[in-house]
Design a protein around this motif. Structure first.
Motif, PDB file in Angstrom:
ATOM      1  N   GLY A 229      29.833  25.739  29.987  1.00 33.47           N
ATOM      2  CA  GLY A 229      30.767  26.565  29.389  1.00 33.47           C
ATOM      3  C   GLY A 229      32.040  27.110  29.889  1.00 33.47           C
ATOM      4  N   ARG A 230      32.231  26.093  31.067  1.00 27.59           N
ATOM      5  CA  ARG A 230      33.400  26.471  32.090  1.00 27.59           C
ATOM      6  C   ARG A 230      34.772  25.684  31.448  1.00 27.59           C
ATOM      7  N   THR A 231      34.541  24.537  30.582  1.00 28.75           N
ATOM      8  CA  THR A 231      35.767  23.774  30.103  1.00 28.75           C
ATOM      9  C   THR A 231      35.489  23.670  28.551  1.00 28.75           C
ATOM     10  N   ILE A 232      36.649  23.895  28.172  1.00 33.58           N
ATOM     11  CA  ILE A 232      36.784  23.674  26.661  1.00 33.58           C
ATOM     12  C   ILE A 232      37.904  22.492  26.257  1.00 33.58           C
ATOM     13  N   VAL A 233      37.888  21.514  25.622  1.00 31.68           N
ATOM     14  CA  VAL A 233      38.958  20.564  25.396  1.00 31.68           C
ATOM     15  C   VAL A 233      39.143  20.848  23.566  1.00 31.68           C
ATOM     16  N   VAL A 234      40.247  20.506  23.458  1.00 27.09           N
ATOM     17  CA  VAL A 234      40.497  20.680  21.915  1.00 27.09           C
ATOM     18  C   VAL A 234      41.487  19.747  21.854  1.00 27.09           C
ATOM     19  N   SER A 235      41.660  18.782  20.689  1.00 29.81           N
ATOM     20  CA  SER A 235      42.488  17.662  20.309  1.00 29.81           C
ATOM     21  C   SER A 235      43.575  18.549  19.439  1.00 29.81           C
ATOM     22  N   ASP A 236      44.802  18.131  19.864  1.00 30.38           N
ATOM     23  CA  ASP A 236      46.093  18.561  19.017  1.00 30.38           C
ATOM     24  C   ASP A 236      46.474  17.226  18.720  1.00 30.38           C
ATOM     25  N   THR A 237      46.427  16.951  17.282  1.00 31.03           N
ATOM     26  CA  THR A 237      46.423  15.957  16.313  1.00 31.03           C
ATOM     27  C   THR A 237      48.137  15.429  16.519  1.00 31.03           C
ATOM     28  N   PHE A 238      48.920  16.493  15.919  1.00 29.96           N
ATOM     29  CA  PHE A 238      50.249  16.258  15.925  1.00 29.96           C
ATOM     30  C   PHE A 238      51.089  15.989  17.405  1.00 29.96           C
ATOM     31  N   ARG A 239      50.605  16.459  18.228  1.00 26.65           N
ATOM     32  CA  ARG A 239      51.240  16.480  19.503  1.00 26.65           C
ATOM     33  C   ARG A 239      50.574  15.404  20.278  1.00 26.65           C
ATOM     34  N   ASP A 240      49.469  14.737  19.951  1.00 24.23           N
ATOM     35  CA  ASP A 240      48.858  13.505  20.502  1.00 24.23           C
ATOM     36  C   ASP A 240      48.314  13.814  21.787  1.00 24.23           C
ATOM     37  N   GLU A 241      47.679  15.227  21.852  1.00 19.47           N
ATOM     38  CA  GLU A 241      47.288  15.676  23.301  1.00 19.47           C
ATOM     39  C   GLU A 241      45.746  15.936  23.164  1.00 19.47           C
ATOM     40  N   ALA A 242      45.206  16.115  24.370  1.00 15.56           N
ATOM     41  CA  ALA A 242      43.910  16.971  24.587  1.00 15.56           C
ATOM     42  C   ALA A 242      44.392  18.146  25.247  1.00 15.56           C
ATOM     43  N   VAL A 243      44.186  19.367  24.788  1.00 14.96           N
ATOM     44  CA  VAL A 243      44.300  20.442  25.364  1.00 14.96           C
ATOM     45  C   VAL A 243      42.914  21.141  26.351  1.00 14.96           C
ATOM     46  N   VAL A 244      43.156  21.321  27.674  1.00  9.58           N
ATOM     47  CA  VAL A 244      42.138  21.787  28.265  1.00  9.58           C
ATOM     48  C   VAL A 244      42.064  23.081  28.771  1.00  9.58           C
ATOM     49  N   ILE A 245      41.145  23.986  28.380  1.00 13.63           N
ATOM     50  CA  ILE A 245      41.103  25.374  28.308  1.00 13.63           C
ATOM     51  C   ILE A 245      39.978  25.783  29.297  1.00 13.63           C
ATOM     52  N   ASP A 246      40.224  26.993  29.944  1.00 15.27           N
ATOM     53  CA  ASP A 246      39.096  27.528  31.170  1.00 15.27           C
ATOM     54  C   ASP A 246      38.171  28.214  29.979  1.00 15.27           C
ATOM     55  N   GLY A 247      36.991  27.893  30.060  1.00 10.80           N
ATOM     56  CA  GLY A 247      36.011  28.673  29.148  1.00 10.80           C
ATOM     57  C   GLY A 247      35.676  30.165  29.479  1.00 10.80           C
ATOM     58  N   ARG A 248      36.167  30.431  30.633  1.00 11.39           N
ATOM     59  CA  ARG A 248      35.810  32.039  31.156  1.00 11.39           C
ATOM     60  C   ARG A 248      37.209  32.987  30.660  1.00 11.39           C
ATOM     61  N   THR A 249      38.426  32.384  30.792  1.00 11.36           N
ATOM     62  CA  THR A 249      39.445  33.248  30.738  1.00 11.36           C
ATOM     63  C   THR A 249      40.146  32.777  29.316  1.00 11.36           C
ATOM     64  N   LEU A 250      40.010  31.575  28.792  1.00  8.89           N
ATOM     65  CA  LEU A 250      40.462  31.127  27.480  1.00  8.89           C
ATOM     66  C   LEU A 250      41.938  30.963  27.795  1.00  8.89           C
ATOM     67  N   GLU A 251      42.432  30.523  28.775  1.00 12.01           N
ATOM     68  CA  GLU A 251      43.702  30.183  29.378  1.00 12.01           C
ATOM     69  C   GLU A 251      43.680  28.779  29.118  1.00 12.01           C
ATOM     70  N   VAL A 252      44.786  28.213  28.739  1.00 13.63           N
ATOM     71  CA  VAL A 252      45.170  26.678  28.545  1.00 13.63           C
ATOM     72  C   VAL A 252      45.386  26.286  29.986  1.00 13.63           C
ATOM     73  N   LEU A 253      44.764  25.258  30.630  1.00 11.46           N
ATOM     74  CA  LEU A 253      44.872  24.907  31.938  1.00 11.46           C
ATOM     75  C   LEU A 253      45.893  23.727  31.946  1.00 11.46           C
ATOM     76  N   TYR A 254      45.757  22.686  31.163  1.00 18.15           N
ATOM     77  CA  TYR A 254      46.781  21.701  31.182  1.00 18.15           C
ATOM     78  C   TYR A 254      46.601  20.830  29.902  1.00 18.15           C
TER      79      TYR A 254
END
Length: 82
Positions: free
Chosen positions: A32-57
């Protein structure tokens, strides 16, 4: 686009995380520490901290990424159109 965090116990959205232009696939590591969401229009994978829900990179994920799956170890797989 956003990623909604939903409490199934409360049947309510408990947090909303802005992730970019078009959130699509999502995957969470087993701990549960890391969440990855794909952003189709920006061609990116967004990596999120699972505890704070802040975008890491954000990472280049190829053209129009969609499905995301957690693999062994520290690997996450993102399927992209091209």
């Amino acid at each position: 686009g956003t990623m909604s965090v939903i409490s199934t116990r409360r049947a309510a959205v408990v947090a909303t995380v802005p992730v970019g232009a078009s959130a699509n696939g999502v995957a969470v590591t087993p701990d549960g520490r890391t969440i990855v969401v794909s952003d189709t229009f920006r061609d990116e994978a967004v990596v999120i901290d699972g505890r704070t829900l802040e975008v890491l990179y954000r990472l280049d994920a190829g053209m129009a990424p969609g499905a995301v799956a957690v693999g062994p170890g520290d690997l996450v797989f993102v399927a992209a159109y091209g």
